[in-house]
Motif scaffolding. Structure first.
Motif, PDB file in Angstrom:
ATOM      1  N   ASN A 182      32.729  -1.255 -21.879  1.00  0.00           N
ATOM      2  CA  ASN A 182      32.186  -0.763 -20.631  1.00  0.00           C
ATOM      3  C   ASN A 182      30.783  -0.651 -20.597  1.00  0.00           C
ATOM      4  N   VAL A 183      29.877  -1.477 -19.795  1.00  0.00           N
ATOM      5  CA  VAL A 183      28.566  -1.426 -19.820  1.00  0.00           C
ATOM      6  C   VAL A 183      28.150  -1.346 -18.433  1.00  0.00           C
ATOM      7  N   ALA A 184      26.822  -0.921 -18.368  1.00  0.00           N
ATOM      8  CA  ALA A 184      26.201  -1.191 -16.824  1.00  0.00           C
ATOM      9  C   ALA A 184      24.729  -1.143 -17.118  1.00  0.00           C
ATOM     10  N   PHE A 185      24.064  -2.246 -17.220  1.00  0.00           N
ATOM     11  CA  PHE A 185      22.761  -2.295 -17.575  1.00  0.00           C
ATOM     12  C   PHE A 185      21.839  -2.760 -16.448  1.00  0.00           C
ATOM     13  N   PHE A 186      20.407  -2.441 -16.705  1.00  0.00           N
ATOM     14  CA  PHE A 186      19.478  -3.016 -15.689  1.00  0.00           C
ATOM     15  C   PHE A 186      18.450  -3.442 -16.743  1.00  0.00           C
ATOM     16  N   GLU A 187      17.439  -4.254 -15.762  1.00  0.00           N
ATOM     17  CA  GLU A 187      16.003  -4.766 -16.574  1.00  0.00           C
ATOM     18  C   GLU A 187      15.152  -4.940 -15.598  1.00  0.00           C
ATOM     19  N   ILE A 188      14.118  -4.688 -15.892  1.00  0.00           N
ATOM     20  CA  ILE A 188      12.813  -5.054 -14.926  1.00  0.00           C
ATOM     21  C   ILE A 188      11.800  -5.660 -15.851  1.00  0.00           C
ATOM     22  N   SER A 189      11.703  -7.029 -15.532  1.00  0.00           N
ATOM     23  CA  SER A 189      10.801  -7.795 -16.348  1.00  0.00           C
ATOM     24  C   SER A 189      10.068  -8.887 -15.546  1.00  0.00           C
ATOM     25  N   GLU A 190       9.278  -9.557 -16.043  1.00  0.00           N
ATOM     26  CA  GLU A 190       8.434 -10.816 -15.271  1.00  0.00           C
ATOM     27  C   GLU A 190       8.986 -11.958 -15.832  1.00  0.00           C
ATOM     28  N   LYS A 223      37.487  -0.322 -11.383  1.00  0.00           N
ATOM     29  CA  LYS A 223      36.854  -1.437 -11.851  1.00  0.00           C
ATOM     30  C   LYS A 223      35.635  -1.608 -11.097  1.00  0.00           C
ATOM     31  N   PRO A 224      34.488  -2.271 -11.179  1.00  0.00           N
ATOM     32  CA  PRO A 224      33.800  -2.822 -10.341  1.00  0.00           C
ATOM     33  C   PRO A 224      33.961  -3.954  -9.761  1.00  0.00           C
ATOM     34  N   ASP A 225      33.383  -3.938  -8.478  1.00  0.00           N
ATOM     35  CA  ASP A 225      33.593  -5.527  -7.876  1.00  0.00           C
ATOM     36  C   ASP A 225      32.552  -5.636  -7.011  1.00  0.00           C
ATOM     37  N   THR A 228      32.210 -10.024 -14.728  1.00  0.00           N
ATOM     38  CA  THR A 228      30.868  -9.186 -14.553  1.00  0.00           C
ATOM     39  C   THR A 228      30.356  -9.310 -12.967  1.00  0.00           C
ATOM     40  N   VAL A 229      30.009  -8.078 -12.563  1.00  0.00           N
ATOM     41  CA  VAL A 229      29.318  -8.080 -11.179  1.00  0.00           C
ATOM     42  C   VAL A 229      27.946  -7.890 -11.610  1.00  0.00           C
ATOM     43  N   MET A 230      26.941  -8.738 -11.082  1.00  0.00           N
ATOM     44  CA  MET A 230      25.658  -8.818 -11.554  1.00  0.00           C
ATOM     45  C   MET A 230      24.826  -9.138 -10.291  1.00  0.00           C
ATOM     46  N   ALA A 231      23.501  -8.815 -10.044  1.00  0.00           N
ATOM     47  CA  ALA A 231      22.519  -9.042  -9.392  1.00  0.00           C
ATOM     48  C   ALA A 231      21.353  -9.447  -9.833  1.00  0.00           C
ATOM     49  N   GLU A 232      20.382 -10.228  -9.210  1.00  0.00           N
ATOM     50  CA  GLU A 232      19.022 -10.493  -9.596  1.00  0.00           C
ATOM     51  C   GLU A 232      18.252 -10.369  -8.255  1.00  0.00           C
ATOM     52  N   LEU A 233      17.110  -9.432  -8.321  1.00  0.00           N
ATOM     53  CA  LEU A 233      16.491  -9.301  -7.142  1.00  0.00           C
ATOM     54  C   LEU A 233      14.880  -9.391  -7.381  1.00  0.00           C
ATOM     55  N   GLY A 292      33.463  -3.904 -17.232  1.00  0.00           N
ATOM     56  CA  GLY A 292      34.486  -2.944 -17.773  1.00  0.00           C
ATOM     57  C   GLY A 292      34.931  -1.987 -16.734  1.00  0.00           C
ATOM     58  N   ASP A 293      34.935  -0.749 -16.862  1.00  0.00           N
ATOM     59  CA  ASP A 293      35.515   0.274 -16.104  1.00  0.00           C
ATOM     60  C   ASP A 293      34.305   0.998 -15.534  1.00  0.00           C
ATOM     61  N   LEU A 294      34.196   1.379 -14.233  1.00  0.00           N
ATOM     62  CA  LEU A 294      33.156   2.337 -13.722  1.00  0.00           C
ATOM     63  C   LEU A 294      33.794   3.861 -14.247  1.00  0.00           C
ATOM     64  N   GLN A 295      35.062   4.048 -13.845  1.00  0.00           N
ATOM     65  CA  GLN A 295      35.306   5.300 -14.337  1.00  0.00           C
ATOM     66  C   GLN A 295      36.921   4.846 -14.957  1.00  0.00           C
ATOM     67  N   GLN A 296      36.988   5.999 -16.213  1.00  0.00           N
ATOM     68  CA  GLN A 296      38.352   5.647 -16.597  1.00  0.00           C
ATOM     69  C   GLN A 296      38.697   7.028 -17.137  1.00  0.00           C
ATOM     70  N   ASN A 297      40.082   7.574 -16.972  1.00  0.00           N
ATOM     71  CA  ASN A 297      40.874   8.667 -17.574  1.00  0.00           C
ATOM     72  C   ASN A 297      41.876   8.231 -18.200  1.00  0.00           C
ATOM     73  N   ARG A 298      42.178   8.090 -19.418  1.00  0.00           N
ATOM     74  CA  ARG A 298      43.295   7.640 -19.932  1.00  0.00           C
ATOM     75  C   ARG A 298      44.382   8.839 -19.896  1.00  0.00           C
ATOM     76  N   HIS A 299      44.121   9.932 -19.924  1.00  0.00           N
ATOM     77  CA  HIS A 299      45.138  10.931 -19.709  1.00  0.00           C
ATOM     78  C   HIS A 299      45.940  10.814 -18.410  1.00  0.00           C
ATOM     79  N   LEU A 300      45.113  10.800 -17.345  1.00  0.00           N
ATOM     80  CA  LEU A 300      45.598  10.574 -16.077  1.00  0.00           C
ATOM     81  C   LEU A 300      45.844   9.103 -15.723  1.00  0.00           C
TER      82      LEU A 300
END
Length: 796
Positions: A570-578, A608-610, A678-683, A595-603
């Motif tokens: 479960n990863v959520a990354f960003f990068e600012i670069s030239e 999932k991200p989309d 993977t949900v991704m973006a480049e701006l 991966g999972d945005l949120q997860q509760n194994r007990h409940l």
């Protein structure tokens, strides 16, 4: 570089300076004194004579002595094996302070002891400069030592202080004591008188000696035969100077070779003439054999090593160490003197490979002045004649004639002052250059200088400028405040954008990553919104680091794959670069969530991200930056469907400018990079920077109630919900506050190719309570515009 106060005192008057003052002045001139050491130390010392020596009654290794120190006789218990009656010794009386201990009156195994008989080790002398006999027992003084003499260190020649000077790489000249003396004289503005030895090696009897160099790594080799000399002890002053430099005295001939190296900076080697097979020396390389050097160790010679040979047999490793089979010993009566110039790179490589960092190799590696071989030969012959009874001196033989021309050029004092920001007078400049032995002469507006051979670091006018300011003293430079424009301490627009992006994204739970700017050609072909041209590295470290990237996302996908391989799912990354092209560069923001945005194994639930996760994140981010929804358009992705899923991605625009692409990774690309969905973006941040944000308007919250009405339509499945929302909002700009799709149904009871959209509309006025009639009219208008514009059917 080690040089002692006594050594400098031989060449100039420095009585007015303490050793600390000397160190400060030398350091201020650019040669940092890294330490000050005393050769030996001890208080309350006296020379005594053992007048009685008896075994200790309760020990088999101690002796009870009576020692005459002139004004009294002391009983001292001593454990040295060489103590005996009649020996003159160094006595540390009660209260004496030595480097390691303080002497106190004591009782040793029932016998009173009033002091200590000292070895040189106990006075702080380095063990490397002592013989095994000196290290094993107390120091045995000469018979002429005066009993009762209290200046013991002066008698021993150990009343000296040593400066440890750290040299900059360009000042190899200061490895020579003569040059260091010249430098100190210039710094202190004190006359320097060096020994007169020039021409001492000129002439001599005809010689059968032949010297040749068959390698370019040895441009000059000189040899001189002395047919008769006497091996004996060196004079005391010579032993003291060598000792202060950390070199052990051997005999007069060996000591002279070491002293000349220290004085001139030129290593030289003495061969025992009787041990050489013939009087023909050839310097060569290309040998591959073993050789036993002066240290008794056998080394493997390689073809690149410089070797001194006789009859094609090595007798020395050039510039590093001589051989064991031709060294000077007590039976030597004739010698061959060698001085030479060697290639410093070759010497460094050989010394490093053989792990032989000798005094000679260190000096060759740093570089030696062109005239040093001639100076060393002259000085060696002079000292051998004076202290080794040298006779039968033959002419000097050279492998080549090396022509030397003085470095001379003109300098402009006005240009130097402009460079330094000073106003050095012509008189002051001439005085400083004279102190440096640069022989300055005035020629019009210029000063002509002739550089001594040992100052190989002086080549251009800028070097003269450095010497002037260095000798005048940095502490004497005028203090001026720098002229700087007033600036306001704040972030510029780009810095503000970066900070806002980082703070906002980190608050949303994303982590910032930094990935390699250099990538492979294959990765660069996966660039999102690629640059027109790619920048290739001229000398890449590897194929994986060959190209400067034109997009961030491929590197980030590699980062996600790296984490996945290590069970971080479960990863959520960003990068600012030239990113770069041959023409320009631009700054970008890339985001990727897997991966999972949120997860509760007990409940037993997980989110999932989309596509909508990334869409909402980008819209919230742009809203935070000041771009309201009316200026941001999210359109069908017709820009890149190779790397993004064609049906789960979109292009984002600010006005007419393409800001970037958001959506789900294309399955083919996900497989290639070894990542899951993977949900991704480049701006493009440049688009944000060039567009003006909306002005912030503050409005009072309406105190009138809102009314919510729902509509449900059946429209073509291809009809974008966003277009329907936009059309509804146009029917009541000031009253319709919100339009939200809360259901999108496709399946049973809905015709194939159609979808059912349920829409919630919020009505609210700012200045009055809406009537049923107003709400109904607006509701009908919204219904009608959707029916007409999108051919929609109203659902009951």
């Amino acid at each position: 570089m080690l040089i002692s106060r006594k050594w400098l005192s031989q060449y100039m008057d420095i009585q007015a300076y303490t050793i600390e003052e000397l160190a400060d002045k030398i350091t201020a001139a650019g040669l940092e004194v890294e330490g000050i050491e005393v050769l030996a130390s001890g208080t309350n010392l006296v020379i005594g004579e053992v007048i009685e020596c008896n075994p200790h009654p309760d020990s088999d290794h101690l002796s009870v002595t009576k020692v005459d120190v002139k004004d009294e006789v002391l009983q001292i218990v001593c454990g040295a094996p060489n103590v005996r009656k009649g020996l003159k010794v160094i006595v540390a009386k009660v209260g004496a302070k030595l480097p390691e201990i303080e002497i106190k009156k004591g009782n040793i195994r029932g016998v009173e002891s009033n002091g200590m008989l000292c070895s040189l080790l106990e006075l702080g002398i380095d063990a490397k400069s002592l013989t095994e006999q000196q290290k094993a027992g107390i120091e045995e003084l000469d018979s002429d030592a005066i009993v009762g003499e209290t200046d013991v260190l002066a008698y021993l020649g150990l009343d000296d202080e040593v400066l440890d000077i750290g040299l900059t790489p360009n000042r190899n000249d200061c490895l020579a004591a003569f040059s260091m003396a010249k430098e100190a004289g210039a710094i202190l503005d004190t006359p320097v008188m060096l020994p007169s030895y020039e021409g001492a090696a000129n002439g001599g009897d005809a010689s059968q000696l032949v010297v040749k160099s068959e390698t370019e790594k040895c441009p000059l080799y000189s040899g001189k035969i002395i047919n008769s000399l006497t091996i004996k002890e060196s004079p005391k002053w010579m032993q003291e100077l060598l000792h202060s430099s950390g070199i052990k005295s051997i005999n007069n001939v060996v000591d002279i070779s070491n002293l000349v190296m220290l004085e001139t900076g030129q290593p030289l080697h003495f061969f025992d003439l009787s041990k050489l097979e013939k009087q023909e020396i050839i310097v060569k390389d290309g040998l591959h054999e073993t050789y036993t050097a002066l240290d008794g160790i056998t080394y493997q010679l390689e073809p690149e090593d410089i070797v001194i040979t006789i009859n094609d047999k090595p007798v020395a490793i050039g510039g590093v160490m001589g051989g064991d089979d031709s060294k000077i010993d007590d039976d030597t009566t004739a010698i061959l003197i060698e001085t030479a110039s060697f290639d410093h790179v070759s010497i460094r490589n050989t010394a490093r490979r053989l792990n032989l960092n000798t005094d000679a190799s260190i000096r060759y590696q740093k570089g030696i002045e062109p005239l040093a071989p001639y100076k060393a030969m002259d000085r060696a012959v002079q000292l051998l004649v004076e202290y080794a009874d040298a006779k039968g001196i033959e002419e000097t033989k050279y492998s080549a004639d090396v022509a030397y021309e003085d470095t001379a050029f003109d300098v402009n004092l006005q240009a130097i002052n402009e460079l330094l920001g000073l106003e050095i007078s012509e008189e002051k400049a001439m005085e400083v250059l004279t102190r440096l032995d640069f022989a300055p002469t005035k020629t019009g507006d210029m000063i002509h200088v002739v550089i001594p051979s040992y100052r190989t670091d002086i080549k251009i006018e800028a070097d003269i400028a450095e010497e002037l300011v260095r000798l005048i003293g940095f502490d004497d430079l005028p203090s001026t405040l720098p002229l700087m424009p007033e600036t306001e301490g704040k972030l510029n627009k780009r810095q503000q954008l970066r900070r806002l992006l980082r703070n906002t994204l980190c608050a949303q739970g994303l982590q910032e990553v930094v990935t390699y700017t250099l990538i492979s050609d294959d990765m660069n072909r996966d660039a999102i919104m690629p640059q027109a041209t790619n920048v290739a590295v001229a000398s890449p470290m590897s194929e994986d680091r060959k190209t400067i990237r034109g997009s961030i996302l491929p590197s980030m996908l590699n980062c996600i794959a790296y984490n996945k391989a290590r069970s971080v799912k479960n990863v959520a990354f960003f990068e600012i670069s030239e990113v770069y092209s041959n023409e320009d560069s631009e700054e970008r923001l890339a985001l990727a969530i897997q991966g999972d945005l949120q997860q509760n194994r007990h409940l037993h639930y997980e989110i999932k991200p989309d596509f909508y996760t990334m869409k909402g994140l980008i819209e919230a981010l742009l809203d935070k930056l000041g771009y309201n929804a009316s200026r941001v358009m999210i359109k069908e992705n017709d820009v890149d469907t190779t790397h993004f899923h064609p049906y789960q991605s979109a292009a984002v625009y600010i006005g007419r400018d393409l800001l970037g692409i958001i959506g789900v990774i294309h399955p083919t690309m996900a497989k290639a990079y070894g990542v899951d969905t993977t949900v991704m973006a480049e701006l493009k941040l440049e688009v944000i920077l060039k567009n003006k944000t909306s002005k912030v308007k503050f409005e009072a919250i309406s105190k009138y109630p809102n009314v919510v009405r729902d509509l449900a339509f059946v429209v073509d499945v291809e009809t974008p919900a966003g277009e329907i929302i936009k059309a509804i909002k146009t029917t009541g700009k000031n009253v319709i506050q919100d339009v939200e799709v809360f259901d999108d149904y496709r399946g049973e009871h809905v015709e194939a190719g159609k979808k059912s959209l349920a829409i919630s509309i919020t009505f609210q006025a700012k200045d009055h309570t809406l009537t049923d009639e107003e709400i109904t009219n607006l509701y009908n208008q919204a219904r009608d515009v959707v029916k007409q514009k999108f051919n929609a059917e109203l659902r009951g």
